[in-house]
Design a protein around this motif. Structure first.
Motif, PDB file in Angstrom:
ATOM      1  N   LEU A 290       0.826  -1.202   0.000  1.00 27.51           N
ATOM      2  CA  LEU A 290       0.000   0.000   0.000  1.00 27.51           C
ATOM      3  C   LEU A 290       0.864   1.257   0.000  1.00 27.51           C
ATOM      4  O   LEU A 290       0.539   2.244  -0.661  1.00 27.51           O
ATOM      5  N   SER A 291       1.950   1.223   0.748  1.00 24.58           N
ATOM      6  CA  SER A 291       2.850   2.374   0.768  1.00 24.58           C
ATOM      7  C   SER A 291       3.457   2.609  -0.607  1.00 24.58           C
ATOM      8  O   SER A 291       3.639   3.752  -1.035  1.00 24.58           O
ATOM      9  N   LYS A 292       3.743   1.533  -1.298  1.00 27.61           N
ATOM     10  CA  LYS A 292       4.313   1.651  -2.635  1.00 27.61           C
ATOM     11  C   LYS A 292       3.275   2.218  -3.611  1.00 27.61           C
ATOM     12  O   LYS A 292       3.613   3.023  -4.498  1.00 27.61           O
ATOM     13  N   GLN A 293       2.020   1.814  -3.450  1.00 24.83           N
ATOM     14  CA  GLN A 293       0.954   2.336  -4.297  1.00 24.83           C
ATOM     15  C   GLN A 293       0.749   3.837  -4.064  1.00 24.83           C
ATOM     16  O   GLN A 293       0.531   4.603  -5.000  1.00 24.83           O
ATOM     17  N   LEU A 294       0.807   4.231  -2.796  1.00 25.37           N
ATOM     18  CA  LEU A 294       0.654   5.649  -2.466  1.00 25.37           C
ATOM     19  C   LEU A 294       1.810   6.462  -3.040  1.00 25.37           C
ATOM     20  O   LEU A 294       1.622   7.571  -3.566  1.00 25.37           O
ATOM     21  N   ASN A 295       2.990   5.894  -2.939  1.00 24.01           N
ATOM     22  CA  ASN A 295       4.171   6.531  -3.520  1.00 24.01           C
ATOM     23  C   ASN A 295       4.009   6.706  -5.027  1.00 24.01           C
ATOM     24  O   ASN A 295       4.315   7.760  -5.589  1.00 24.01           O
ATOM     25  N   LYS A 296       3.508   5.658  -5.685  1.00 28.66           N
ATOM     26  CA  LYS A 296       3.302   5.691  -7.137  1.00 28.66           C
ATOM     27  C   LYS A 296       2.297   6.778  -7.516  1.00 28.66           C
ATOM     28  O   LYS A 296       2.483   7.509  -8.504  1.00 28.66           O
ATOM     29  N   PHE A 297       1.221   6.895  -6.708  1.00 29.53           N
ATOM     30  CA  PHE A 297       0.194   7.908  -6.988  1.00 29.53           C
ATOM     31  C   PHE A 297       0.789   9.312  -6.903  1.00 29.53           C
ATOM     32  O   PHE A 297       0.519  10.166  -7.758  1.00 29.53           O
ATOM     33  N   TYR A 298       1.616   9.551  -5.897  1.00 29.95           N
ATOM     34  CA  TYR A 298       2.251  10.863  -5.771  1.00 29.95           C
ATOM     35  C   TYR A 298       3.139  11.152  -6.978  1.00 29.95           C
ATOM     36  O   TYR A 298       3.082  12.242  -7.563  1.00 29.95           O
ATOM     37  N   HIS A 299       3.946  10.185  -7.356  1.00 28.46           N
ATOM     38  CA  HIS A 299       4.892  10.421  -8.446  1.00 28.46           C
ATOM     39  C   HIS A 299       4.191  10.585  -9.799  1.00 28.46           C
ATOM     40  O   HIS A 299       4.706  11.276 -10.676  1.00 28.46           O
ATOM     41  N   GLN A 300       3.027   9.982  -9.946  1.00 27.23           N
ATOM     42  CA  GLN A 300       2.287  10.131 -11.198  1.00 27.23           C
ATOM     43  C   GLN A 300       1.578  11.478 -11.294  1.00 27.23           C
ATOM     44  O   GLN A 300       1.541  12.098 -12.365  1.00 27.23           O
ATOM     45  N   HIS A 301       1.005  11.948 -10.172  1.00 34.14           N
ATOM     46  CA  HIS A 301       0.116  13.107 -10.223  1.00 34.14           C
ATOM     47  C   HIS A 301       0.715  14.394  -9.642  1.00 34.14           C
ATOM     48  O   HIS A 301       0.290  15.492 -10.016  1.00 34.14           O
ATOM     49  N   PHE A 302       1.663  14.277  -8.727  1.00 37.66           N
ATOM     50  CA  PHE A 302       2.196  15.479  -8.074  1.00 37.66           C
ATOM     51  C   PHE A 302       3.665  15.749  -8.392  1.00 37.66           C
ATOM     52  O   PHE A 302       4.092  16.898  -8.374  1.00 37.66           O
ATOM     53  N   GLU A 303       4.425  14.702  -8.663  1.00 31.22           N
ATOM     54  CA  GLU A 303       5.828  14.898  -8.995  1.00 31.22           C
ATOM     55  C   GLU A 303       6.005  15.796 -10.228  1.00 31.22           C
ATOM     56  O   GLU A 303       6.895  16.666 -10.232  1.00 31.22           O
TER      57      GLU A 303
END
Length: 664
Positions: free
Chosen positions: A388-401
């Motif tokens: 789940l932490s990895k999924q949350l990380n992925k979401f940040y990098h896709q939409h906010f990074e």
């Protein structure tokens, strides 16, 4: 793990017992003015401030005897206080036991947690990297040099950071023990629980206050800090004490409370520089509570101050010393700013203005959306998805990074980790409930009241986001932030005063406590975490994915992290020799000081008027000095071979003889 009959443990227990007795005496002194929980909560940081003041004055004056007489006199006062006010302590104990019986679902897990934590404090060696690198070594050097203003040092951490929390280790260093050094953190943890309860009682009943305190005590970062030897939780306890005093204030507040507030704030600042960010919001709240814009109110306070001028003057002297203003002034004199040299401070400074601050606020929001370590592993496995932490990380990098990139994050790219390590862990599911559920509901219920009460944490958060770059270990700045949102949780639980709400929160907190203690890799009494990690499985996979460069293997296989075998490396060096020490970086070296306190140690990595020194220059200085030996960590050269007289078994450290040719 320490032997139950070791001399080191006995010395540590003796110091811890002395500290505990002083806390009890301070508690009894406060008990006539405050309820038991508030008195206990305030007694711990006030005791720490008192001892810190004594040890700071000892080093500042350079006189090495008088403080022992002060400590003996303090013990006499402690015994007298405890002997002449025993009924209060007995009555409070009976009242506490009776109250505990009404809340077994809180008292039982909390008692087990405390017992386990006490075992960690008593039996486990110090394994924190920063503690062994600069928190304890700097105190040793302060005592050896009889000064806070060191000429030679290994890292800037040893000279520019405030000394108020670290100097509490003074008696442990003098008596050559590291046993029980985390007693200050554990007592601060307990004090925080009492203070959260006392604050929550301003907004609801005993049951809600107990539930609020229990829930906040289960936050991941706070639990890990409770058996640590770092200063974060000490600063948090000082901040919560100050917040409690301000919340209690009104126009009838006496001068004594204001002076107490100043002393607690000064101690908080001396524990950690970032406490300075908490002071503006705390000051605004105090001005509002006291109505200091009214001329009559200001006149009343000034009149009382004139009548008690001796008390005010002595308090201001204490505040001056405790606040470490003198240290910040020395930093300004020797370096570019009051916080130290720009080469050191710039790396942690947020230089991207408003956009960097907004980016950091978003990052901290993502970090707060957190489950605990075990949930991350097994829930992900149960539903057949990546972590789940990895999924949350992925979401940040896709939409906010793409929006923020590296703005506000000069020390590396943003990443989320739920590993239960005190340097990297955030604050678990309770912090998410507190920030994203309780705070909005509390605003809806009491907008004016909550808007005023959360001034300290909100201003603190904004200053941290504006001034400090995002780093993976920034959780150390947020303990006080989440704790000072306690009124929001109390108001929310009072609004939804339903059994299922409190029961759910207590269940989440209890499971979090169990999970965190079982996976506290740095301080394992029960070695379930070690056994899990030594076999292929989800723990190994998680650690490999989330923390490739972290020394988990070392943590789990060595009792202490002293590199270079100081007990054998220093064996043949004669007593009272002068030994230069070159650590070559952020390396743990307190083991050398602890092993041979009879030697005169001269750090060689940095000299105040010169700055950082490379190994070749250090050897050159050593060769023309009067020092007897040079101990080098993490470096080796074949041309030194004829002059090496000792070498550690791991080849990490070596000792060079005094006679070195100019060619070196």
């Amino acid at each position: 793990m320490y032997s139950l009959f070791s001399l080191e443990l006995l010395f540590g227990l003796g110091i811890a017992l002395y500290y505990t007795l002083v806390c009890i005496a301070v508690y009894l002194s406060l008990r006539g003015h405050l309820n038991p929980m508030a008195a206990f909560g305030l007694s711990v940081p006030l005791t720490q401030a008192l001892l810190s003041f004594i040890f700071q004055v000892r080093i500042l004056t350079g006189i090495g005897v008088w403080h022992w007489f002060v400590l003996i006199a303090l013990l006499v006062w402690v015994i007298r206080t405890c002997v002449f006010t025993p009924n209060s302590l007995k009555d409070d104990w009976r009242t506490g036991v009776a109250a505990a019986r009404r809340y077994p679902y809180i008292v039982v897990p909390l008692s087990l947690l405390i017992l386990y934590s006490v075992a960690q404090v008593l039996l486990l060696p110090v394994r924190n990297f920063d503690t062994l690198t600069y928190h304890l070594p700097r105190v040793f050097l302060f005592i050896q040099e009889n000064s806070f203003f060191l000429e030679n040092f290994n890292r800037y951490h040893q000279v520019i950071f405030p000394v108020g929390a670290d100097i509490l280790f003074y008696p442990f260093v003098v008596f050559g023990t590291v046993s029980c050094t985390s007693i200050f953190s554990l007592s601060s943890f307990l004090a925080i629980g009492a203070l959260v309860y006392a604050i929550a009682r301003n907004f609801s009943n005993q049951q809600v206050a107990a539930c609020t305190a229990f829930a906040l005590l289960s936050m991941t970062g706070l639990l890990l800090q409770s058996v640590s030897t770092k200063n974060d939780i000490l600063m948090a306890a000082a901040g919560m004490s100050a917040l409690f005093l301000v919340i209690q204030m009104d126009q009838k507040t006496k001068l004594n409370a204001l002076l107490g507030l100043l002393i607690l704030a000064a101690y908080g600042l001396s524990a950690k520089t970032t406490f300075l960010a908490f002071i503006p919001g705390l000051g605004l709240l105090a001005i509002i509570k006291l109505k200091l814009w009214k001329i009559d109110q200001m006149r009343k306070i000034l009149d009382e101050a004139r009548q008690k001028w001796a008390l005010v003057l002595s308090s201001l002297v204490i505040v001056f010393i405790l606040s470490n203003i003198w240290l910040f002034a020395a930093n300004s004199q020797h370096y570019e700013s009051w916080t130290g040299p720009e080469s050191f401070t710039e790396r942690s400074t947020q230089n991207d203005g408003a956009k960097g601050a907004v980016a950091n606020l978003v990052r901290y929001g993502f970090q707060t959306l957190q489950l605990d370590f075990l949930s991350d592993v097994y829930v992900s496995k149960l539903i057949g998805s990546p972590l789940l932490s990895k999924q949350l990380n992925k979401f940040y990098h896709q939409h906010f990074e793409p929006i923020f990139e590296q703005v506000g994050s000069s020390r590396g790219p943003f990443s989320i980790t739920w590993v239960p390590d005190e340097n990297m862990a955030w604050f678990g599911p309770i912090s998410a409930i507190l920030l994203f559920i309780c705070l909005p509901i509390a605003f809806w219920r009491s907008p004016k009241q909550i808007a005023v009460l959360i001034l300290p944490p909100v201003v603190y958060l904004l200053i941290i986001s504006i001034e400090i770059s995002w780093m993976i270990n920034n959780s150390r700045f947020f303990t006080l932030f989440f704790l000072s949102l306690a009124p929001a949780m109390a108001v929310t639980l009072d609004t939804f005063n339903r059994k299922w709400v409190s029961s759910s929160l207590i269940a989440i907190a209890s499971l979090a406590m169990l999970s965190i203690k079982l996976t506290d890799f740095q301080n394992p009494i029960i070695k379930i975490s070690k056994e899990s990690l030594t076999h292929a499985g989800p723990f190994t996979r998680v650690l490999a994915e989330q923390s490739e460069n972290y020394r988990w293997g070392t943590l789990l296989t060595k009792e202490t992290l002293h590199e270079g075998d100081p007990e054998t490396l220093l064996l043949d060096i004669p007593e009272y020799s002068t030994v230069a020490l070159y650590t070559g970086g952020h390396n743990m070296h307190y083991g050398y000081y602890l092993e041979r306190p009879d030697l005169y140690w001269v750090p060689m990595d940095r000299i105040r008027d010169i700055g950082k020194i490379e190994i070749e220059k250090a050897i050159e200085y050593f060769s023309i000095s009067q020092m007897d030996y040079l101990l080098v960590m993490g470096h080796y050269s074949e041309k030194w071979e004829p002059f090496i007289i000792a070498r550690s078994s791991d080849d990490f450290s070596l000792v060079l003889a005094r006679e070195l040719p100019e060619a070196l």
